[in-house]
Design a protein around this motif. Sequence first.
Motif, mmCIF file in Angstrom:
data_model
loop_
_atom_site.group_PDB
_atom_site.id
_atom_site.type_symbol
_atom_site.label_atom_id
_atom_site.label_comp_id
_atom_site.label_asym_id
_atom_site.label_seq_id
_atom_site.Cartn_x
_atom_site.Cartn_y
_atom_site.Cartn_z
ATOM 1 N N PHE A 183 0.796 -1.164 -0.019
ATOM 2 C CA PHE A 183 0.055 -0.146 -0.048
ATOM 3 C C PHE A 183 0.965 1.255 0.150
ATOM 4 O O PHE A 183 1.913 1.293 0.588
ATOM 5 C CB PHE A 183 -0.745 -0.042 1.374
ATOM 6 C CG PHE A 183 -1.962 -1.131 1.366
ATOM 7 C CD1 PHE A 183 -3.153 -1.052 0.710
ATOM 8 C CD2 PHE A 183 -1.742 -2.191 2.112
ATOM 9 C CE1 PHE A 183 -4.027 -2.118 0.805
ATOM 10 C CE2 PHE A 183 -2.301 -3.288 2.150
ATOM 11 C CZ PHE A 183 -3.762 -2.901 1.370
ATOM 12 N N ARG A 184 0.600 2.159 -0.465
ATOM 13 C CA ARG A 184 0.931 3.511 -0.745
ATOM 14 C C ARG A 184 -0.036 4.572 -0.375
ATOM 15 O O ARG A 184 -1.132 4.431 -0.797
ATOM 16 C CB ARG A 184 1.487 3.815 -1.969
ATOM 17 C CG ARG A 184 2.886 3.058 -2.541
ATOM 18 C CD ARG A 184 4.023 3.458 -1.884
ATOM 19 N NE ARG A 184 5.350 2.694 -2.193
ATOM 20 C CZ ARG A 184 5.712 1.745 -1.571
ATOM 21 N NH1 ARG A 184 5.083 1.214 -0.482
ATOM 22 N NH2 ARG A 184 6.844 1.010 -2.103
ATOM 23 N N LEU A 185 0.125 5.737 0.171
ATOM 24 C CA LEU A 185 -0.581 6.926 0.344
ATOM 25 C C LEU A 185 -0.410 7.825 -0.793
ATOM 26 O O LEU A 185 0.723 8.259 -1.007
ATOM 27 C CB LEU A 185 -0.469 7.554 1.803
ATOM 28 C CG LEU A 185 -0.848 6.594 2.831
ATOM 29 C CD1 LEU A 185 -0.359 7.409 3.976
ATOM 30 C CD2 LEU A 185 -2.348 6.235 2.612
ATOM 31 N N ASP A 186 -1.327 8.310 -1.404
ATOM 32 C CA ASP A 186 -1.045 9.603 -2.308
ATOM 33 C C ASP A 186 -0.998 11.025 -1.647
ATOM 34 O O ASP A 186 -0.898 10.971 -0.631
ATOM 35 C CB ASP A 186 -2.241 9.655 -3.545
ATOM 36 C CG ASP A 186 -3.598 9.828 -2.893
ATOM 37 O OD1 ASP A 186 -3.711 10.413 -1.780
ATOM 38 O OD2 ASP A 186 -4.431 9.673 -3.675
ATOM 39 N N GLU A 187 -1.035 11.939 -2.495
ATOM 40 C CA GLU A 187 -0.750 13.253 -1.925
ATOM 41 C C GLU A 187 -1.811 13.840 -0.941
ATOM 42 O O GLU A 187 -1.750 14.756 -0.384
ATOM 43 C CB GLU A 187 -0.258 14.428 -2.995
ATOM 44 C CG GLU A 187 -1.585 14.471 -3.970
ATOM 45 C CD GLU A 187 -1.685 13.491 -5.052
ATOM 46 O OE1 GLU A 187 -2.550 13.382 -5.688
ATOM 47 O OE2 GLU A 187 -0.807 12.830 -5.290
ATOM 48 N N ARG A 188 -3.089 13.210 -1.078
ATOM 49 C CA ARG A 188 -4.202 13.441 -0.153
ATOM 50 C C ARG A 188 -4.124 12.507 0.956
ATOM 51 O O ARG A 188 -5.283 12.701 1.440
ATOM 52 C CB ARG A 188 -5.642 13.454 -1.315
ATOM 53 C CG ARG A 188 -5.565 14.678 -2.094
ATOM 54 C CD ARG A 188 -6.557 14.362 -2.954
ATOM 55 N NE ARG A 188 -8.073 14.598 -2.411
ATOM 56 C CZ ARG A 188 -8.984 13.575 -2.665
ATOM 57 N NH1 ARG A 188 -8.927 13.018 -3.545
ATOM 58 N NH2 ARG A 188 -10.122 13.639 -1.764
ATOM 59 N N ARG A 189 -3.309 11.689 0.937
ATOM 60 C CA ARG A 189 -3.356 10.499 2.024
ATOM 61 C C ARG A 189 -4.595 9.601 1.690
ATOM 62 O O ARG A 189 -4.851 8.990 2.814
ATOM 63 C CB ARG A 189 -3.120 11.235 3.451
ATOM 64 C CG ARG A 189 -1.971 12.009 3.661
ATOM 65 C CD ARG A 189 -1.868 12.303 5.298
ATOM 66 N NE ARG A 189 -1.971 11.171 6.202
ATOM 67 C CZ ARG A 189 -1.238 10.320 6.172
ATOM 68 N NH1 ARG A 189 0.043 10.551 5.673
ATOM 69 N NH2 ARG A 189 -1.286 9.476 7.236
ATOM 70 N N ARG A 190 -4.789 9.407 0.616
ATOM 71 C CA ARG A 190 -5.761 8.270 0.487
ATOM 72 C C ARG A 190 -4.734 7.021 0.068
ATOM 73 O O ARG A 190 -3.748 7.305 -0.909
ATOM 74 C CB ARG A 190 -6.487 8.566 -0.831
ATOM 75 C CG ARG A 190 -7.424 9.728 -0.599
ATOM 76 C CD ARG A 190 -8.367 9.392 0.682
ATOM 77 N NE ARG A 190 -9.377 10.482 0.978
ATOM 78 C CZ ARG A 190 -9.353 11.360 2.120
ATOM 79 N NH1 ARG A 190 -8.209 11.283 2.707
ATOM 80 N NH2 ARG A 190 -10.208 12.328 2.372
ATOM 81 N N SER A 191 -5.276 5.792 0.306
ATOM 82 C CA SER A 191 -4.441 4.600 0.048
ATOM 83 C C SER A 191 -4.851 3.850 -1.258
ATOM 84 O O SER A 191 -5.896 4.278 -1.846
ATOM 85 C CB SER A 191 -4.884 3.590 1.243
ATOM 86 O OG SER A 191 -4.069 2.500 1.168
ATOM 87 N N HIS A 192 -3.657 3.389 -1.754
ATOM 88 C CA HIS A 192 -4.092 2.568 -2.959
ATOM 89 C C HIS A 192 -3.103 1.339 -2.945
ATOM 90 O O HIS A 192 -2.036 1.581 -2.287
ATOM 91 C CB HIS A 192 -4.048 3.424 -4.262
ATOM 92 C CG HIS A 192 -2.719 3.821 -4.455
ATOM 93 N ND1 HIS A 192 -1.549 3.447 -5.071
ATOM 94 C CD2 HIS A 192 -2.079 5.327 -3.815
ATOM 95 C CE1 HIS A 192 -0.513 4.105 -5.082
ATOM 96 N NE2 HIS A 192 -0.878 5.271 -4.439
#
Length: 78
Positions: free
Chosen positions: A29-38
């Motif tokens: 898992f990684r978090l994007d710039e908006r701190r949403r996981s993917h």
Amino acid sequence: MDDLRWHVTVDRTRCVGSGQCAGIAPGAFRLDERRRSHPVGESTAPSEAVLGAAECCPVEAVTIRVLGTGEAVFPPEE
């Protein structure tokens, strides 16, 4: 059974950006710039870390299914 793969998804409308998934399973898992996981990839090998990350999500945004069959891994179907 060595070729078993999981399809992991994150409902980004539910994700609150706690980062627990990325902390427990940083390779999955990684978090994007908006701190949403993917998920990092479209599929992953079954692992306790990925399952633990799904179980620890405070808003139950992570879903795991067996790739190919769609069988629920998490959350379990009741």
